[in-house]
Design a protein around this motif. Sequence first.
Motif, PDB file in Angstrom:
ATOM      1  N   GLY B 277      44.954  -3.677  19.537  1.00 40.17           N
ATOM      2  CA  GLY B 277      44.834  -4.941  20.267  1.00 40.17           C
ATOM      3  C   GLY B 277      46.111  -5.262  21.022  1.00 40.17           C
ATOM      4  O   GLY B 277      47.134  -4.607  20.841  1.00 40.17           O
ATOM      5  N   PRO B 278      46.033  -6.308  21.872  1.00 43.48           N
ATOM      6  CA  PRO B 278      47.163  -6.619  22.755  1.00 43.48           C
ATOM      7  C   PRO B 278      48.368  -7.113  21.961  1.00 43.48           C
ATOM      8  O   PRO B 278      48.233  -7.462  20.798  1.00 43.48           O
ATOM      9  CB  PRO B 278      46.609  -7.713  23.652  1.00 43.48           C
ATOM     10  N   GLY B 279      49.467  -7.173  22.647  1.00 42.20           N
ATOM     11  CA  GLY B 279      49.885  -6.884  24.006  1.00 42.20           C
ATOM     12  C   GLY B 279      50.707  -8.101  24.455  1.00 42.20           C
ATOM     13  O   GLY B 279      51.776  -8.352  23.964  1.00 42.20           O
ATOM     14  N   HIS B 280      50.181  -8.859  25.355  1.00 40.19           N
ATOM     15  CA  HIS B 280      50.809 -10.104  25.836  1.00 40.19           C
ATOM     16  C   HIS B 280      49.739 -11.196  25.712  1.00 40.19           C
ATOM     17  O   HIS B 280      48.726 -11.121  26.405  1.00 40.19           O
ATOM     18  CB  HIS B 280      51.220 -10.001  27.309  1.00 40.19           C
ATOM     19  N   VAL B 281      49.956 -12.167  24.859  1.00 40.87           N
ATOM     20  CA  VAL B 281      48.955 -13.214  24.623  1.00 40.87           C
ATOM     21  C   VAL B 281      49.657 -14.552  24.354  1.00 40.87           C
ATOM     22  O   VAL B 281      50.526 -14.616  23.483  1.00 40.87           O
ATOM     23  CB  VAL B 281      48.070 -12.888  23.390  1.00 40.87           C
ATOM     24  N   PRO B 282      49.298 -15.616  25.069  1.00 39.27           N
ATOM     25  CA  PRO B 282      49.886 -16.924  24.742  1.00 39.27           C
ATOM     26  C   PRO B 282      49.591 -17.293  23.286  1.00 39.27           C
ATOM     27  O   PRO B 282      48.519 -16.967  22.760  1.00 39.27           O
ATOM     28  CB  PRO B 282      49.185 -17.889  25.700  1.00 39.27           C
ATOM     29  N   LEU B 283      50.542 -17.966  22.677  1.00 33.10           N
ATOM     30  CA  LEU B 283      50.479 -18.304  21.252  1.00 33.10           C
ATOM     31  C   LEU B 283      49.154 -18.949  20.849  1.00 33.10           C
ATOM     32  O   LEU B 283      48.588 -18.627  19.804  1.00 33.10           O
ATOM     33  CB  LEU B 283      51.646 -19.261  20.962  1.00 33.10           C
ATOM     34  N   ASP B 284      48.649 -19.831  21.689  1.00 39.63           N
ATOM     35  CA  ASP B 284      47.444 -20.565  21.309  1.00 39.63           C
ATOM     36  C   ASP B 284      46.183 -19.710  21.377  1.00 39.63           C
ATOM     37  O   ASP B 284      45.144 -20.110  20.859  1.00 39.63           O
ATOM     38  CB  ASP B 284      47.271 -21.811  22.186  1.00 39.63           C
ATOM     39  N   GLN B 285      46.260 -18.524  22.028  1.00 39.12           N
ATOM     40  CA  GLN B 285      45.065 -17.676  22.117  1.00 39.12           C
ATOM     41  C   GLN B 285      45.020 -16.608  21.026  1.00 39.12           C
ATOM     42  O   GLN B 285      44.054 -15.844  20.934  1.00 39.12           O
ATOM     43  CB  GLN B 285      45.016 -16.974  23.484  1.00 39.12           C
ATOM     44  N   ILE B 286      46.074 -16.517  20.224  1.00 40.60           N
ATOM     45  CA  ILE B 286      46.140 -15.415  19.256  1.00 40.60           C
ATOM     46  C   ILE B 286      45.077 -15.529  18.154  1.00 40.60           C
ATOM     47  O   ILE B 286      44.369 -14.554  17.883  1.00 40.60           O
ATOM     48  CB  ILE B 286      47.563 -15.286  18.669  1.00 40.60           C
ATOM     49  N   PRO B 287      44.921 -16.705  17.534  1.00 38.81           N
ATOM     50  CA  PRO B 287      43.893 -16.776  16.484  1.00 38.81           C
ATOM     51  C   PRO B 287      42.507 -16.378  17.008  1.00 38.81           C
ATOM     52  O   PRO B 287      41.800 -15.595  16.367  1.00 38.81           O
ATOM     53  CB  PRO B 287      43.932 -18.254  16.065  1.00 38.81           C
ATOM     54  N   MET B 288      42.149 -16.858  18.179  1.00 35.95           N
ATOM     55  CA  MET B 288      40.852 -16.504  18.765  1.00 35.95           C
ATOM     56  C   MET B 288      40.736 -14.998  18.968  1.00 35.95           C
ATOM     57  O   MET B 288      39.700 -14.392  18.685  1.00 35.95           O
ATOM     58  CB  MET B 288      40.684 -17.247  20.097  1.00 35.95           C
ATOM     59  N   ASN B 289      41.804 -14.369  19.453  1.00 36.92           N
ATOM     60  CA  ASN B 289      41.770 -12.925  19.679  1.00 36.92           C
ATOM     61  C   ASN B 289      41.514 -12.163  18.381  1.00 36.92           C
ATOM     62  O   ASN B 289      40.744 -11.202  18.362  1.00 36.92           O
ATOM     63  CB  ASN B 289      43.087 -12.446  20.313  1.00 36.92           C
ATOM     64  N   VAL B 290      42.165 -12.587  17.310  1.00 40.02           N
ATOM     65  CA  VAL B 290      41.992 -11.881  16.036  1.00 40.02           C
ATOM     66  C   VAL B 290      40.582 -12.111  15.494  1.00 40.02           C
ATOM     67  O   VAL B 290      39.895 -11.178  15.070  1.00 40.02           O
ATOM     68  CB  VAL B 290      43.049 -12.331  15.002  1.00 40.02           C
ATOM     69  N   GLU B 291      40.156 -13.355  15.539  1.00 33.16           N
ATOM     70  CA  GLU B 291      38.823 -13.665  15.005  1.00 33.16           C
ATOM     71  C   GLU B 291      37.732 -12.924  15.778  1.00 33.16           C
ATOM     72  O   GLU B 291      36.763 -12.426  15.205  1.00 33.16           O
ATOM     73  CB  GLU B 291      38.583 -15.183  15.045  1.00 33.16           C
ATOM     74  N   LYS B 292      37.914 -12.839  17.080  1.00 31.62           N
ATOM     75  CA  LYS B 292      36.929 -12.151  17.917  1.00 31.62           C
ATOM     76  C   LYS B 292      36.879 -10.658  17.574  1.00 31.62           C
ATOM     77  O   LYS B 292      35.804 -10.068  17.459  1.00 31.62           O
ATOM     78  CB  LYS B 292      37.310 -12.340  19.391  1.00 31.62           C
ATOM     79  N   GLN B 293      38.057 -10.051  17.416  1.00 30.81           N
ATOM     80  CA  GLN B 293      38.075  -8.622  17.072  1.00 30.81           C
ATOM     81  C   GLN B 293      37.358  -8.380  15.751  1.00 30.81           C
ATOM     82  O   GLN B 293      36.582  -7.438  15.615  1.00 30.81           O
ATOM     83  CB  GLN B 293      39.519  -8.113  17.004  1.00 30.81           C
ATOM     84  N   ILE B 294      37.640  -9.227  14.769  1.00 28.91           N
ATOM     85  CA  ILE B 294      37.026  -9.039  13.453  1.00 28.91           C
ATOM     86  C   ILE B 294      35.502  -9.063  13.577  1.00 28.91           C
ATOM     87  O   ILE B 294      34.800  -8.238  13.001  1.00 28.91           O
ATOM     88  CB  ILE B 294      37.533 -10.123  12.463  1.00 28.91           C
ATOM     89  N   LYS B 295      35.023  -9.982  14.390  1.00 34.60           N
ATOM     90  CA  LYS B 295      33.574 -10.134  14.543  1.00 34.60           C
ATOM     91  C   LYS B 295      32.977  -8.979  15.363  1.00 34.60           C
ATOM     92  O   LYS B 295      32.037  -8.312  14.924  1.00 34.60           O
ATOM     93  CB  LYS B 295      33.301 -11.474  15.240  1.00 34.60           C
ATOM     94  N   VAL B 296      33.561  -8.745  16.537  1.00 33.71           N
ATOM     95  CA  VAL B 296      32.997  -7.744  17.457  1.00 33.71           C
ATOM     96  C   VAL B 296      33.110  -6.333  16.874  1.00 33.71           C
ATOM     97  O   VAL B 296      32.240  -5.493  17.104  1.00 33.71           O
ATOM     98  CB  VAL B 296      33.703  -7.825  18.830  1.00 33.71           C
TER      99      VAL B 296
END
Lengths: 465, 465
Positions: B277-296
């Motif tokens: 997974g990424p990379g460059h991500v604003p702090l507030d988008q990190i939880p969503m990115n992790v949760e999405k990966q876990i699901k997808v």
Amino acid sequence: MKLRTEWIDKRKNESNQSQMHLARKGVVTEEMRFVAKREGLDPEYIRSEVARGRMVIPANICHPNLEPMAIGINALCKINANIGNSALSSSIEKEVQKLNLAVKFGADTVMDLSTGTHLDETRTAIIEHSPVPVGTVPIYQALEAVHGKPENLTPDLMFEVIEHQARQGVDYMTIHAGVLIENLHLVAHRLTGIVSRGGAIMAQWCLHHRKQNFLYTEYHRLLEICKKYDVTISLGDGIRPGCLADASDAAQFAELDVLGELTLRAWDENVQVMIEGPGHVPLDQIPMNVEKQIKVCHEAPFYVLGPLVTDIAPGYDHITSAIGAAVAGQHGAAMLCYVTPREHLGLPDLDDVKQGVIAYKIAAHAADVARHRAGARDRDDAISKARFVFDWKKQFELSVDPEHAKALHDETLPDDYFKEAEFCSMCGPNFCSMHLSQELTNLGQENQEMRIQKKKERQERLLKA
Amino acid sequence: MKLRTEWIDKRKNESNQSQMHLARKGVVTEEMRFVAKREGLDPEYIRSEVARGRMVIPANICHPNLEPMAIGINALCKINANIGNSALSSSIEKEVQKLNLAVKFGADTVMDLSTGTHLDETRTAIIEHSPVPVGTVPIYQALEAVHGKPENLTPDLMFEVIEHQARQGVDYMTIHAGVLIENLHLVAHRLTGIVSRGGAIMAQWCLHHRKQNFLYTEYHRLLEICKKYDVTISLGDGIRPGCLADASDAAQFAELDVLGELTLRAWDENVQVMIEGPGHVPLDQIPMNVEKQIKVCHEAPFYVLGPLVTDIAPGYDHITSAIGAAVAGQHGAAMLCYVTPREHLGLPDLDDVKQGVIAYKIAAHAADVARHRAGARDRDDAISKARFVFDWKKQFELSVDPEHAKALHDETLPDDYFKEAEFCSMCGPNFCSMHLSQELTNLGQENQEMRIQKKKERQERLLKA
């Protein structure tokens, strides 16, 4: 003529010199206009925020060379650098160097935490040279005056020191008025007791005399001084946790309740206030800590020390605490007090100050981006564009520490030729993804039809599977 | 005799060598037992996690000197250190030094990202010396074989390189099978296009030949090799964002969907998989990115690169990314790929490797504490206790970098006498809060009655107010 000389002079007959007093009278001061410009906000909005206490402009009338700035949840996230000598180290000249370095790399305020000798000369030198607000912890000077014996402190001495420092131009002062005698037993179970110097001093005084904290009982005397000079009170968290195990405990929150009460009492007298916060806090407890402070202290700006998210990394606590600081800022902390790599080990030297400021500039900026402040990401986008087109010089220029970025680059590719090269030593010419990616953009535009065809094929395959 | 020689030997007749295959047959392997001990978890639980794919044990049967470890949301958060030379820098000896340094400071895996010459010798040397899993990106060697021309890559060459590296003992491989031709147009709007080297190479190949990514169409060939050697697939995020502006965009998530599909296809063949997974991500988008990966990706372990929470700090990206990494780990990322201070500027040298590993050890540990893993905070508590009782030597010992902590302390107070002193140069003897606080503990116990009295007084005063 200094920036604020005239501004201050024309208000000299006001009964209360504070920005809050003026804001509540409906006056948009020059300081507020100055702040509005820096923040890209409307001056009237700044006034309204100062009036309700959600924003402070620490600006002592005896600090005319100050370039005013604001601290509050609706301003950019700020950072503070602690400087100052101790009985064992440093000199006045060194402290002014630390100030200049801190300001160069982006410190929004500095605190002079000097202990030991030459306190007045050091403080005067720092204030004279400082375009940013200067904070102090007056109890340190008071304790020196009683030769390090907390029990010998008296209210008269303490308020004399406070007024003396106010006259010198100190813009904000940490006051440990929330350390109450009835809450001290709450630290008994702790791993690391009281780790705030001011907190420990006041606790000793209280227990020795079996009396309530005089900063609490005679708080009105403090407010009178603050009104006279416009000193912003920074209510110290004398009972803050000093390790993860002690975070968010009853002792910490009992003090926070007192700070909430003291906030309202200051606001009753139109005195500006912010609230200091921990310290050492596990990552998952940080949002709760910030939200609780905002609620309990009626939205007075939250000024946190880190927090460190682990205790295991002395020598690297600028990093352990920048992690916590970024998350605190994201959730609404208004100012982040830096921690240097020297924390827990000794008095920071010049390079420690620089490392601390840069780590915190990163944390505060990350918080601004995360809070979606208008324009916060512009610099990120500009540097990323420069990176993509291999404009190395611009990339260096836009970075938090241009000399350092250039030096790291030059260590492997010193020749000026490489400042135009479409690669660096990390991947070399054949493996530069940015380079490959640029070629791709040209190729890509010719391939619309094929794209649609391939997508269709894949969908059909997935449907069959 | 190496640690795993016998373990591997007795399983040599298995049709599929993977830990997942064995786990699904109900076998608790020696590797699982070894991991269970390290993690303080039940061996049967490890087996069940490996069987469902939520945990991987990268352990190539040709890497017998490996000390097995596990990556997954229910194991301790892990960190990876990238090493390897490039066409422009370094040597085999230097790379083995980097490996040793990375392991000394706590890297849980290393990736050999060498490009340029002597690829096989470098990789062999690293695997022979490595007690931790070694990962690679085989497309780098394949590209060298076609002299840096992506369009000349062929599936046969690629799978030959993959099998060759598997035979050498590579434990996990980054495979950019999710870069699909129909999604490439989605990067057109980006500020920094494709920043993954492997992603850019495959994109070029696809567009040049107007064909689908052969790593996707011939994925079954990869799975056969993985079964034979137990290579864990690390599905590369070839389309990851390279700046804040590009984070969480359609291109990134289109690829993530493909990685989810490829995860299930690997699991159908009992092949272990994790997801990059990424990379460059604003702090507030990190939880969503992790949760999405876990699901997808059906809970396959998430292996993130940082992420950096701002683009403005080249030279300090170990800090910008440690902030993001800690938050990613807190929200469920299983392994954090370090970023060094040299990122974006050149190939990391030895000190860069050390700085990167330490920053990430801090991030991973902070995440473990935040996730309330059993025993995660023990070391914090132990060091804090040592700090409180002025046991400087123990404080140094328990820290992430004892030599460095001691060196910083000794710069101002070198004499051995000060290793017992109840203060340091930060505050000096009179101002040490820890010292004051200890005195307090004794005083405090005598003051129960007074405490109750004072609390009553304050309550009465508040009621009157």
